[in-house]
Write an enzyme that holds these catalytic residues in place. Structure first.
Site, PDB file in Angstrom:
ATOM      1  N   HIS A 149       0.848  -1.199   0.000  1.00 21.62           N
ATOM      2  CA  HIS A 149       0.000   0.000   0.000  1.00 21.62           C
ATOM      3  C   HIS A 149       0.876   1.238   0.000  1.00 21.62           C
ATOM      4  O   HIS A 149       2.101   1.150   0.070  1.00 21.62           O
ATOM      5  CB  HIS A 149      -0.924   0.010   1.223  1.00 21.62           C
ATOM      6  CG  HIS A 149      -0.192   0.152   2.534  1.00 21.62           C
ATOM      7  ND1 HIS A 149       0.225  -0.927   3.280  1.00 21.62           N
ATOM      8  CD2 HIS A 149       0.219   1.249   3.229  1.00 21.62           C
ATOM      9  CE1 HIS A 149       0.840  -0.496   4.368  1.00 21.62           C
ATOM     10  NE2 HIS A 149       0.864   0.809   4.371  1.00 21.62           N
ATOM     11  N   HIS A 196      -6.010  -1.704   3.943  1.00 22.32           N
ATOM     12  CA  HIS A 196      -5.799  -0.535   3.074  1.00 22.32           C
ATOM     13  C   HIS A 196      -4.933  -0.896   1.870  1.00 22.32           C
ATOM     14  O   HIS A 196      -3.893  -1.506   1.979  1.00 22.32           O
ATOM     15  CB  HIS A 196      -5.198   0.651   3.818  1.00 22.32           C
ATOM     16  CG  HIS A 196      -3.910   0.401   4.539  1.00 22.32           C
ATOM     17  ND1 HIS A 196      -3.473  -0.834   4.917  1.00 22.32           N
ATOM     18  CD2 HIS A 196      -2.953   1.261   4.962  1.00 22.32           C
ATOM     19  CE1 HIS A 196      -2.317  -0.724   5.538  1.00 22.32           C
ATOM     20  NE2 HIS A 196      -1.972   0.528   5.572  1.00 22.32           N
ATOM     21  N   HIS A 210       4.590   7.442   2.624  1.00 20.41           N
ATOM     22  CA  HIS A 210       5.402   6.214   2.514  1.00 20.41           C
ATOM     23  C   HIS A 210       4.804   5.245   1.512  1.00 20.41           C
ATOM     24  O   HIS A 210       3.627   5.308   1.191  1.00 20.41           O
ATOM     25  CB  HIS A 210       5.557   5.523   3.878  1.00 20.41           C
ATOM     26  CG  HIS A 210       4.276   4.964   4.445  1.00 20.41           C
ATOM     27  ND1 HIS A 210       3.446   5.679   5.282  1.00 20.41           N
ATOM     28  CD2 HIS A 210       3.684   3.751   4.297  1.00 20.41           C
ATOM     29  CE1 HIS A 210       2.410   4.929   5.629  1.00 20.41           C
ATOM     30  NE2 HIS A 210       2.519   3.765   5.041  1.00 20.41           N
ATOM     31  N   HIS A 242       0.602  -0.915  14.818  1.00 23.47           N
ATOM     32  CA  HIS A 242      -0.400   0.134  14.648  1.00 23.47           C
ATOM     33  C   HIS A 242      -1.674  -0.237  15.411  1.00 23.47           C
ATOM     34  O   HIS A 242      -2.057  -1.404  15.434  1.00 23.47           O
ATOM     35  CB  HIS A 242      -0.819   0.246  13.176  1.00 23.47           C
ATOM     36  CG  HIS A 242       0.241   0.733  12.256  1.00 23.47           C
ATOM     37  ND1 HIS A 242       0.880   1.926  12.413  1.00 23.47           N
ATOM     38  CD2 HIS A 242       0.765   0.179  11.136  1.00 23.47           C
ATOM     39  CE1 HIS A 242       1.747   2.092  11.418  1.00 23.47           C
ATOM     40  NE2 HIS A 242       1.708   1.041  10.645  1.00 23.47           N
ATOM     41  N   TYR A 251       9.021   1.871  10.015  1.00 25.72           N
ATOM     42  CA  TYR A 251       9.160   2.946   9.044  1.00 25.72           C
ATOM     43  C   TYR A 251      10.637   3.309   8.952  1.00 25.72           C
ATOM     44  O   TYR A 251      11.329   3.394   9.975  1.00 25.72           O
ATOM     45  CB  TYR A 251       8.372   4.183   9.457  1.00 25.72           C
ATOM     46  CG  TYR A 251       6.878   4.007   9.324  1.00 25.72           C
ATOM     47  CD1 TYR A 251       6.262   4.096   8.085  1.00 25.72           C
ATOM     48  CD2 TYR A 251       6.099   3.758  10.438  1.00 25.72           C
ATOM     49  CE1 TYR A 251       4.901   3.936   7.956  1.00 25.72           C
ATOM     50  CE2 TYR A 251       4.725   3.595  10.321  1.00 25.72           C
ATOM     51  CZ  TYR A 251       4.132   3.688   9.081  1.00 25.72           C
ATOM     52  OH  TYR A 251       2.783   3.533   8.956  1.00 25.72           O
ATOM     53  N   GLU A 261       8.000   1.479   4.339  1.00 30.32           N
ATOM     54  CA  GLU A 261       7.488   0.724   5.477  1.00 30.32           C
ATOM     55  C   GLU A 261       7.554  -0.752   5.135  1.00 30.32           C
ATOM     56  O   GLU A 261       7.358  -1.120   3.970  1.00 30.32           O
ATOM     57  CB  GLU A 261       6.018   1.119   5.757  1.00 30.32           C
ATOM     58  CG  GLU A 261       5.386   0.354   6.924  1.00 30.32           C
ATOM     59  CD  GLU A 261       3.889   0.614   7.115  1.00 30.32           C
ATOM     60  OE1 GLU A 261       3.232   1.125   6.175  1.00 30.32           O
ATOM     61  OE2 GLU A 261       3.371   0.294   8.193  1.00 30.32           O
TER      62      GLU A 261
HETATM   63 FE   FE2 Z   1       1.492   2.088   5.896  1.00 23.41          FE
END
Ligand code: FE2
Length: 303
Positions: A149, A196, A210, A242, A251, A261
């Site tokens: 993503h 996502h 990112h 997260h 990251y 990431e």
């Molecule tokens: Fe991400």
């Protein structure tokens, strides 16, 4: 389904030699072609010719992101929908890039260029389609199986979110809402079944926060951190987890200053998955669940 996945990102890399070395040997992407100003790369388990294009440039950043569509007709259908929506559309001719057919190109309200494509050469994942092993020989570095993503920034988060919803049928997995209880600071959108495929956050117009590569498990994340130590890669945050998406993460920056990431975990999404909402008072836990606070660099550095 029409849009099948995030198929490609083209990243500008001013620190050319070091960046090409980094994406090939530290991240572990496979080079499939190059011309004077570009190197074409794929992650090992992707079958298409490339998913990441590095572009020699004066400044870091995202040239464009691209979604792969199921059929060539999808390009015509989406092109028409975009025009009716009031979006200016360009056609990129076949052969403009190595191994690619035609593409439809447009700009989203947050300023990024987005392309839709269907035709691309298929090169396989290095294994047979009959009785394969679980992974091919010769993998190096973090060796992510796929691009996962990206997170883009701009003023009009709601505009880009709505365009992705209205034209392409993306859904909101999670959202961060401002103190007014209504306006969206960030959205995490899916078209496939991950939390996502693309995320959008309020920030500098037309920028990249990112790009993320998938890793299979927490042990792979730890190994990626070891490789960052070995190769003196600048880490921004993590390894951590997260609250948003529940994924585990690190990251870090490429030698040109683009944030990368490595991401694993999260949950499966379906068309009827409810949207999860985060409020600003819990933003620390939302972004970095263990630390419960966000470092300043993470919210201020974009490329
Ligand atoms: Fe991400």
């Amino acid at each position: 389904m029409a849009i099948m996945r995030l198929g490609r990102v083209q990243i500008r890399v001013p620190n050319w030699e070091k960046s090409v070395h980094y994406y090939k040997n530290v991240i572990g992407l496979i080079e499939t072609a190059r011309d004077e100003n570009h190197v074409y790369l794929k992650a090992w388990d992707e079958h298409d010719h490339h998913s990441v294009i590095l572009e020699k440039a004066d400044s870091a950043g995202l040239d464009h992101l691209a979604f792969k569509c199921e059929t060539a007709e999808d390009l015509d259908i989406y092109e028409q929908k975009l025009i009716e929506y009031g979006v200016e559309v360009d056609r990129i001719p076949a052969g403009y890039r190595i191994a690619e057919g035609e593409a439809v190109r447009f700009r989203v309200p947050t300023g990024q260029l987005v392309e839709l494509y269907h035709e691309i050469d298929v090169v396989g994942n290095g294994m047979p389609l009959v009785n394969p092993d679980p992974w091919p020989d010769g993998l190096v570095g973090m060796a992510p199986p796929r691009l996962d993503h990206l997170l883009i920034s701009g003023d009009d988060v709601e505009g880009t979110t709505k365009l992705f919803q209205d034209i392409f049928g993306f859904r909101i997995a999670e959202q961060l809402i401002a103190e007014d209880g209504e306006s969206k600071i960030a959205t995490w959108l899916f078209k496939t079944n991950t939390p996502h495929d693309v995320a959008i956050i309020k920030g500098p117009q037309g920028k990249l926060h990112h790009i993320a590569f998938w890793l299979d498990d927490w042990t792979e994340i730890r190994k990626a951190a070891d490789l960052m130590g070995k190769n003196k890669v600048m880490i921004d945050a993590g390894p951590t987890r997260h609250g948003i998406t529940r994924g585990t993460t690190i990251y870090f920056f490429d030698p040109s200053g683009n944030r990368n990431e490595v991401f694993c975990g999260g949950y499966i999404t379906y068309p009827d998955s409810p949207t999860i909402t985060w409020t600003t008072e819990d933003i620390g836990r939302a972004i970095f669940y263990f630390e419960r606070e966000v470092n300043e660099r993470f919210t201020t550095v974009f490329s």
